[in-house]
Design a protein around this motif. Structure first.
Motif, PDB file in Angstrom:
ATOM      1  N   LYS A  40       0.823  -1.206   0.000  1.00  0.00           N
ATOM      2  CA  LYS A  40       0.000   0.000   0.000  1.00  0.00           C
ATOM      3  C   LYS A  40       0.860   1.260   0.000  1.00  0.00           C
ATOM      4  CE  LYS A  40      -3.969  -2.162   2.271  1.00  0.00           C
ATOM      5  NZ  LYS A  40      -4.926  -2.089   3.400  1.00  0.00           N
ATOM      6  N   SER A  41       2.046   1.168  -0.599  1.00  0.00           N
ATOM      7  CA  SER A  41       2.948   2.318  -0.614  1.00  0.00           C
ATOM      8  C   SER A  41       2.357   3.491  -1.388  1.00  0.00           C
ATOM      9  CB  SER A  41       4.296   1.926  -1.217  1.00  0.00           C
ATOM     10  OG  SER A  41       4.136   1.464  -2.554  1.00  0.00           O
ATOM     11  N   ASP A  42       1.442   3.213  -2.326  1.00  0.00           N
ATOM     12  CA  ASP A  42       0.789   4.299  -3.064  1.00  0.00           C
ATOM     13  C   ASP A  42       0.068   5.252  -2.119  1.00  0.00           C
ATOM     14  OD1 ASP A  42       1.638   3.179  -5.385  1.00  0.00           O
ATOM     15  OD2 ASP A  42      -0.341   2.593  -6.124  1.00  0.00           O
ATOM     16  N   LEU A  43      -0.452   4.722  -1.006  1.00  0.00           N
ATOM     17  CA  LEU A  43      -1.254   5.552  -0.105  1.00  0.00           C
ATOM     18  C   LEU A  43      -0.398   6.611   0.574  1.00  0.00           C
ATOM     19  CD1 LEU A  43      -3.566   2.842   1.492  1.00  0.00           C
ATOM     20  CD2 LEU A  43      -4.048   4.370  -0.429  1.00  0.00           C
ATOM     21  N   ILE A  44       0.783   6.244   1.033  1.00  0.00           N
ATOM     22  CA  ILE A  44       1.646   7.260   1.653  1.00  0.00           C
ATOM     23  C   ILE A  44       2.231   8.176   0.584  1.00  0.00           C
ATOM     24  CG2 ILE A  44       3.817   5.926   1.678  1.00  0.00           C
ATOM     25  CD1 ILE A  44       4.203   7.149   4.554  1.00  0.00           C
ATOM     26  N   ASP A  45       2.451   7.633  -0.615  1.00  0.00           N
ATOM     27  CA  ASP A  45       2.918   8.491  -1.710  1.00  0.00           C
ATOM     28  C   ASP A  45       1.890   9.580  -2.014  1.00  0.00           C
ATOM     29  OD1 ASP A  45       5.194   6.970  -1.885  1.00  0.00           O
ATOM     30  OD2 ASP A  45       4.537   5.821  -3.629  1.00  0.00           O
ATOM     31  N   LEU A  46       0.607   9.213  -1.975  1.00  0.00           N
ATOM     32  CA  LEU A  46      -0.447  10.201  -2.227  1.00  0.00           C
ATOM     33  C   LEU A  46      -0.457  11.265  -1.146  1.00  0.00           C
ATOM     34  CD1 LEU A  46      -3.346   7.897  -3.428  1.00  0.00           C
ATOM     35  CD2 LEU A  46      -2.378   9.789  -4.723  1.00  0.00           C
ATOM     36  N   ARG A  47      -0.307  10.847   0.114  1.00  0.00           N
ATOM     37  CA  ARG A  47      -0.264  11.822   1.201  1.00  0.00           C
ATOM     38  C   ARG A  47       0.945  12.753   1.045  1.00  0.00           C
ATOM     39  NH1 ARG A  47      -2.650   7.483   4.689  1.00  0.00           N
ATOM     40  NH2 ARG A  47      -4.387   8.399   5.872  1.00  0.00           N
ATOM     41  N   CYS A  48       2.083  12.177   0.663  1.00  0.00           N
ATOM     42  CA  CYS A  48       3.277  13.007   0.455  1.00  0.00           C
ATOM     43  C   CYS A  48       3.046  13.995  -0.681  1.00  0.00           C
ATOM     44  CB  CYS A  48       4.488  12.120   0.163  1.00  0.00           C
ATOM     45  SG  CYS A  48       5.105  11.190   1.584  1.00  0.00           S
ATOM     46  N   ALA A  49       2.389  13.549  -1.748  1.00  0.00           N
ATOM     47  CA  ALA A  49       2.116  14.433  -2.878  1.00  0.00           C
ATOM     48  C   ALA A  49       1.183  15.565  -2.465  1.00  0.00           C
ATOM     49  CB  ALA A  49       1.507  13.633  -4.029  1.00  0.00           C
ATOM     50  N   ILE A  50       0.201  15.261  -1.623  1.00  0.00           N
ATOM     51  CA  ILE A  50      -0.706  16.297  -1.131  1.00  0.00           C
ATOM     52  C   ILE A  50       0.068  17.319  -0.309  1.00  0.00           C
ATOM     53  CG2 ILE A  50      -2.589  16.697   0.515  1.00  0.00           C
ATOM     54  CD1 ILE A  50      -3.843  14.087  -0.543  1.00  0.00           C
ATOM     55  N   CYS A  51       0.963  16.842   0.566  1.00  0.00           N
ATOM     56  CA  CYS A  51       1.774  17.765   1.364  1.00  0.00           C
ATOM     57  C   CYS A  51       2.634  18.646   0.465  1.00  0.00           C
ATOM     58  CB  CYS A  51       2.660  16.979   2.334  1.00  0.00           C
ATOM     59  SG  CYS A  51       1.756  16.199   3.697  1.00  0.00           S
ATOM     60  N   ALA A  52       3.257  18.045  -0.532  1.00  0.00           N
ATOM     61  CA  ALA A  52       4.126  18.805  -1.432  1.00  0.00           C
ATOM     62  C   ALA A  52       3.338  19.863  -2.197  1.00  0.00           C
ATOM     63  CB  ALA A  52       4.824  17.857  -2.406  1.00  0.00           C
ATOM     64  N   ALA A  53       2.068  19.558  -2.489  1.00  0.00           N
ATOM     65  CA  ALA A  53       1.254  20.476  -3.291  1.00  0.00           C
ATOM     66  C   ALA A  53       0.788  21.691  -2.500  1.00  0.00           C
ATOM     67  CB  ALA A  53       0.048  19.728  -3.864  1.00  0.00           C
ATOM     68  N   VAL A  54       0.595  21.539  -1.180  1.00  0.00           N
ATOM     69  CA  VAL A  54      -0.073  22.629  -0.446  1.00  0.00           C
ATOM     70  C   VAL A  54       0.757  23.229   0.678  1.00  0.00           C
ATOM     71  CG1 VAL A  54      -2.313  21.580  -0.958  1.00  0.00           C
ATOM     72  CG2 VAL A  54      -1.250  21.164   1.270  1.00  0.00           C
ATOM     73  N   LEU A  55       1.820  22.574   1.124  1.00  0.00           N
ATOM     74  CA  LEU A  55       2.545  23.089   2.279  1.00  0.00           C
ATOM     75  C   LEU A  55       3.467  24.237   1.897  1.00  0.00           C
ATOM     76  CD1 LEU A  55       3.575  19.956   4.401  1.00  0.00           C
ATOM     77  CD2 LEU A  55       1.810  21.655   4.899  1.00  0.00           C
ATOM     78  N   SER A  56       3.363  25.314   2.658  1.00  0.00           N
ATOM     79  CA  SER A  56       4.288  26.436   2.508  1.00  0.00           C
ATOM     80  C   SER A  56       4.869  26.838   3.861  1.00  0.00           C
ATOM     81  CB  SER A  56       3.579  27.636   1.875  1.00  0.00           C
ATOM     82  OG  SER A  56       2.459  28.034   2.652  1.00  0.00           O
ATOM     83  N   GLY A  57       4.352  26.224   4.922  1.00  0.00           N
ATOM     84  CA  GLY A  57       4.806  26.534   6.274  1.00  0.00           C
ATOM     85  C   GLY A  57       5.910  25.604   6.728  1.00  0.00           C
ATOM     86  N   PRO A  58       6.272  25.692   8.015  1.00  0.00           N
ATOM     87  CA  PRO A  58       7.423  24.947   8.529  1.00  0.00           C
ATOM     88  C   PRO A  58       7.097  23.574   9.080  1.00  0.00           C
ATOM     89  CG  PRO A  58       6.651  26.473  10.189  1.00  0.00           C
ATOM     90  CD  PRO A  58       5.745  26.655   8.998  1.00  0.00           C
ATOM     91  N   ALA A  59       5.929  23.051   8.805  1.00  0.00           N
ATOM     92  CA  ALA A  59       5.528  21.771   9.392  1.00  0.00           C
ATOM     93  C   ALA A  59       6.538  20.671   9.068  1.00  0.00           C
ATOM     94  CB  ALA A  59       4.150  21.373   8.891  1.00  0.00           C
ATOM     95  N   ARG A  60       6.914  19.920  10.104  1.00  0.00           N
ATOM     96  CA  ARG A  60       7.747  18.746   9.885  1.00  0.00           C
ATOM     97  C   ARG A  60       6.848  17.577   9.470  1.00  0.00           C
ATOM     98  NH1 ARG A  60      10.232  17.489  15.276  1.00  0.00           N
ATOM     99  NH2 ARG A  60       8.458  18.710  16.053  1.00  0.00           N
ATOM    100  N   ILE A  61       7.336  16.752   8.554  1.00  0.00           N
ATOM    101  CA  ILE A  61       6.598  15.566   8.112  1.00  0.00           C
ATOM    102  C   ILE A  61       7.364  14.346   8.587  1.00  0.00           C
ATOM    103  CG2 ILE A  61       5.742  14.269   6.141  1.00  0.00           C
ATOM    104  CD1 ILE A  61       5.625  16.906   4.594  1.00  0.00           C
ATOM    105  N   VAL A  62       6.682  13.497   9.353  1.00  0.00           N
ATOM    106  CA  VAL A  62       7.306  12.304   9.905  1.00  0.00           C
ATOM    107  C   VAL A  62       6.468  11.085   9.523  1.00  0.00           C
ATOM    108  CG1 VAL A  62       7.901  11.075  12.036  1.00  0.00           C
ATOM    109  CG2 VAL A  62       8.379  13.526  11.831  1.00  0.00           C
ATOM    110  N   GLU A  63       7.120  10.074   8.969  1.00  0.00           N
ATOM    111  CA  GLU A  63       6.447   8.824   8.648  1.00  0.00           C
ATOM    112  C   GLU A  63       6.618   7.838   9.804  1.00  0.00           C
ATOM    113  OE1 GLU A  63       7.804   7.276   4.926  1.00  0.00           O
ATOM    114  OE2 GLU A  63       7.605   9.207   3.876  1.00  0.00           O
ATOM    115  N   PHE A  64       5.594   7.027  10.020  1.00  0.00           N
ATOM    116  CA  PHE A  64       5.694   5.991  11.048  1.00  0.00           C
ATOM    117  C   PHE A  64       4.944   4.754  10.569  1.00  0.00           C
ATOM    118  CE2 PHE A  64       1.615   7.845  11.853  1.00  0.00           C
ATOM    119  CZ  PHE A  64       0.843   6.886  12.488  1.00  0.00           C
TER     120      PHE A  64
END
Length: 254
Positions: A40-64
């Motif tokens: 199901k690696s596509d699912l986290i890839d989609l979440r990462c793509a969403i973050c890349a598309a909209v994030l402009s702030g300093p939020a840290r992204i951590v996978e678990f």
């Protein structure tokens, strides 16, 4: 104090995010993204793509790594144990990355209130003594994405809608007195237990994604086509998320 935002992100398309969701993501100190295994690696890839598309702030992204539910145990017992394990995983990440408190965001498919357990899991953190404020940010549900993709209204004029699961449909059949039925969380074509009669089905998988797949028509003819296509898509991608709407024709044809 942890300010936890459970953010509905729709069905994987960044265009489905609301402005409120984008603000909540950019206001976060930490965004946790769950890994669900290689299949199901596509699912986290989609979440990462969403973050890349909209994030402009300093939020840290951590996978678990997300705990896995015991598929061999009694269903409700297994789900309760699974939720407890997920709560423990969230707590461990919070202790590691936000030891002094802050704003945490979790990205939830669809909407946090509809057949998703993030709110219940957050409640376990509260009961466990964590100082936490929870806010749900609504998102586009798979039901909305399905009806939009087919350009069909969810309900008949002034009519009710029953929302159920594949497990319940398979165990109990067509809900008594129901006119329009939406089925979610179906692991394997539960509509096959029904007498098709004069029933129409609208089905969609990977809604809003590049691999979106749609079928519609009389259940007697369309059901076998959906089953074959669903099996092929699951084999190709290693996972599938789908939902369907069924409606029975009234005696007067309305």
């Amino acid at each position: 104090m942890i300010d936890l935002h459970l953010i509905g992100i729709g069905t994987g398309n960044p265009d489905h995010l609301t402005a409120e969701a984008v603000r909540a993501m950019n206001d976060a100190d930490l965004i946790l993204l769950p890994r669900k295994g290689r299949a199901k690696s596509d699912l986290i890839d989609l979440r990462c793509a969403i973050c890349a598309a909209v994030l402009s702030g300093p939020a840290r992204i951590v996978e678990f790594d997300l705990p896995v539910r015991d598929a061999d145990a009694v269903y409700l017992d297994a789900v309760n144990d699974w939720h407890e394990a997920i709560a423990a995983a969230w707590a461990a990440q919070i202790a590691l990355h936000l030891p002094d408190g802050g704003r945490l965001a979790l990205l939830v498919w669809g909407d946090p209130s509809l057949y998703d357990s993030s709110l219940r899991i957050a409640g376990r953190l509260k009961r466990g003594g964590m100082r936490i404020r929870v806010r749900a940010v609504p998102g586009i549900t798979s039901i909305q994405a399905l009806t939009a993709a087919h350009a069909v209204p969810l309900n008949r004029l002034a009519g009710p809608v029953t929302i159920t699961t594949g497990r319940m449909l398979r165990a109990h059949g067509w809900p008594e007195g129901a006119d329009t039925v939406v089925v979610m969380l179906d692991s394997g074509c539960a509509f096959e237990v029904l007498e098709p009669g004069r029933t129409t089905i609208w089905w969609g998988a990977y809604l809003g994604m590049a691999q979106e797949a749609l079928e519609r028509g009389p259940l007697a003819e369309t059901g076998p086509r959906i089953a074959a296509r669903r099996a092929e898509l699951r084999a190709r991608h290693g996972w599938i998320m789908d939902v369907y709407l069924m409606r029975r024709e009234k005696i007067d044809g309305n």
